[in-house]
Design a protein around this motif. Structure first.
Motif, PDB file in Angstrom:
ATOM      1  N   ILE A   1      53.769  56.621  53.257  1.00  0.00           N
ATOM      2  CA  ILE A   1      54.499  56.553  51.989  1.00  0.00           C
ATOM      3  C   ILE A   1      53.578  56.909  50.830  1.00  0.00           C
ATOM      4  CG2 ILE A   1      55.851  55.066  50.464  1.00  0.00           C
ATOM      5  CD1 ILE A   1      56.678  53.466  52.956  1.00  0.00           C
ATOM      6  N   ARG A   2      52.355  56.423  50.862  1.00  0.00           N
ATOM      7  CA  ARG A   2      51.402  56.763  49.809  1.00  0.00           C
ATOM      8  C   ARG A   2      51.108  58.263  49.793  1.00  0.00           C
ATOM      9  NH1 ARG A   2      48.880  51.936  51.789  1.00  0.00           N
ATOM     10  NH2 ARG A   2      49.158  50.208  50.315  1.00  0.00           N
ATOM     11  N   LYS A   3      50.931  58.840  50.970  1.00  0.00           N
ATOM     12  CA  LYS A   3      50.674  60.282  51.047  1.00  0.00           C
ATOM     13  C   LYS A   3      51.856  61.067  50.492  1.00  0.00           C
ATOM     14  CE  LYS A   3      48.588  62.314  54.583  1.00  0.00           C
ATOM     15  NZ  LYS A   3      48.338  62.926  55.928  1.00  0.00           N
TER      16      LYS A   3
ATOM     17  N   LEU B   1      58.719  55.194  46.618  1.00  0.00           N
ATOM     18  CA  LEU B   1      58.045  56.385  46.077  1.00  0.00           C
ATOM     19  C   LEU B   1      58.075  56.358  44.559  1.00  0.00           C
ATOM     20  CD1 LEU B   1      59.441  59.133  48.483  1.00  0.00           C
ATOM     21  CD2 LEU B   1      57.091  58.278  48.415  1.00  0.00           C
ATOM     22  N   MET B   2      59.234  56.054  43.980  1.00  0.00           N
ATOM     23  CA  MET B   2      59.344  55.978  42.531  1.00  0.00           C
ATOM     24  C   MET B   2      58.395  54.928  41.962  1.00  0.00           C
ATOM     25  SD  MET B   2      60.643  53.832  40.037  1.00  0.00           S
ATOM     26  CE  MET B   2      61.758  52.810  40.999  1.00  0.00           C
ATOM     27  N   THR B   3      58.345  53.761  42.604  1.00  0.00           N
ATOM     28  CA  THR B   3      57.487  52.674  42.125  1.00  0.00           C
ATOM     29  C   THR B   3      56.017  53.074  42.180  1.00  0.00           C
ATOM     30  OG1 THR B   3      59.108  51.032  42.888  1.00  0.00           O
ATOM     31  CG2 THR B   3      56.864  50.254  42.476  1.00  0.00           C
ATOM     32  N   GLU B   4      55.606  53.702  43.270  1.00  0.00           N
ATOM     33  CA  GLU B   4      54.218  54.128  43.417  1.00  0.00           C
ATOM     34  C   GLU B   4      53.858  55.209  42.400  1.00  0.00           C
ATOM     35  OE1 GLU B   4      50.345  54.708  45.465  1.00  0.00           O
ATOM     36  OE2 GLU B   4      51.747  53.066  45.055  1.00  0.00           O
ATOM     37  N   ILE B   5      54.729  56.179  42.214  1.00  0.00           N
ATOM     38  CA  ILE B   5      54.469  57.259  41.259  1.00  0.00           C
ATOM     39  C   ILE B   5      54.348  56.707  39.845  1.00  0.00           C
ATOM     40  CG2 ILE B   5      55.545  59.281  40.178  1.00  0.00           C
ATOM     41  CD1 ILE B   5      56.675  59.930  43.029  1.00  0.00           C
ATOM     42  N   ALA B   6      55.238  55.812  39.482  1.00  0.00           N
ATOM     43  CA  ALA B   6      55.187  55.218  38.145  1.00  0.00           C
ATOM     44  C   ALA B   6      53.928  54.378  37.965  1.00  0.00           C
ATOM     45  CB  ALA B   6      56.434  54.375  37.907  1.00  0.00           C
ATOM     46  N   ALA B   7      53.574  53.610  38.997  1.00  0.00           N
ATOM     47  CA  ALA B   7      52.385  52.757  38.906  1.00  0.00           C
ATOM     48  C   ALA B   7      51.112  53.578  38.759  1.00  0.00           C
ATOM     49  CB  ALA B   7      52.292  51.863  40.137  1.00  0.00           C
TER      50      ALA B   7
END
Length: 211
Positions: free
Chosen positions: A167-169, A120-126
């Motif tokens: 996870i994306r949602k 989640l952290m990686t996706e949010i940062a990206a």
């Protein structure tokens, strides 16, 4: 968090991360755009908190309070993410009050919360869904944190048993801006996380997501 002055002797990761104990007020549950519940079964263990403060937001009856206190931004009933291997009575109650479209139950494999939080952290940062000014003024080591904890959604899906879309949602519900305004997300975590395996790193990872 449980109604107690401190829990640092149980797991002190949050304190080491700069977040003090009991750092929210009950009203936050009425004002949040998204509530993330992990390691907690709030209807059973904090029933008054759930009924008095979560439910009005899930129903949309606290929208007028949001408009009054959070003027100048979009306000609507809350979405809720429940991270729990089991389908609890809290999941059922949230679906009744908020509607199934506004409830995301992440029934992950037991003990895999750390992999989920890092993804989640990686996706949010990206995605760039971060408050750069806050991070610059109030945190250190952001780039090092990203590098040390980077985890792809596909990797996390394989470990947690969740689908990549789930996870994306979850990442979007937590952090995607609402018409240019920062999303207001409240993280509720309890003994399932505090007393879980590898609790120090896991609690630190959820603080990374929140920050």
């Amino acid at each position: 968090i449980h109604n107690r002055p401190a829990y640092n002797y149980e797991v002190h990761a949050t304190r080491d991360m700069g977040v003090g104990e009991v750092n929210n007020c009950y009203e936050d549950a009425e004002l949040a755009d998204t509530i993330v519940a992990v390691g907690t079964n709030a209807l059973e263990t904090q029933t008054n908190y759930f009924l008095t403060h979560w439910v009005p937001n899930l129903r949309g009856t606290s929208v007028d309070k949001k408009k009054q206190q959070l003027a100048g931004e979009p306000n609507s009933a809350a979405k809720v993410i429940i991270i729990d291997p089991r389908r609890t009575v809290t999941v059922n109650a949230c679906e009744v009050e908020a509607g199934k479209d506004n409830v995301l139950h992440l029934a992950l494999n037991s003990g895999t919360d750390l992999a989920l939080f890092n993804a989640l952290m990686t996706e949010i940062a990206a995605k760039g869904w971060v408050d750069k000014d806050f991070i610059q003024q109030h945190t250190t080591g952001f780039d090092e944190m990203i590098a040390a904890n980077k985890s792809s959604i596909d990797e996390a899906a394989q470990i947690t048993g969740l689908s990549p879309d789930q996870i994306r949602k979850a990442a979007a519900w937590i952090a995607e801006p609402k018409q240019g305004k920062r999303r207001r997300t409240m993280f509720c975590y309890e003994k399932g996380l505090i007393w879980g395996n590898d609790n120090y790193r896991t609690n630190g990872a959820i603080v990374n997501v929140a920050l």
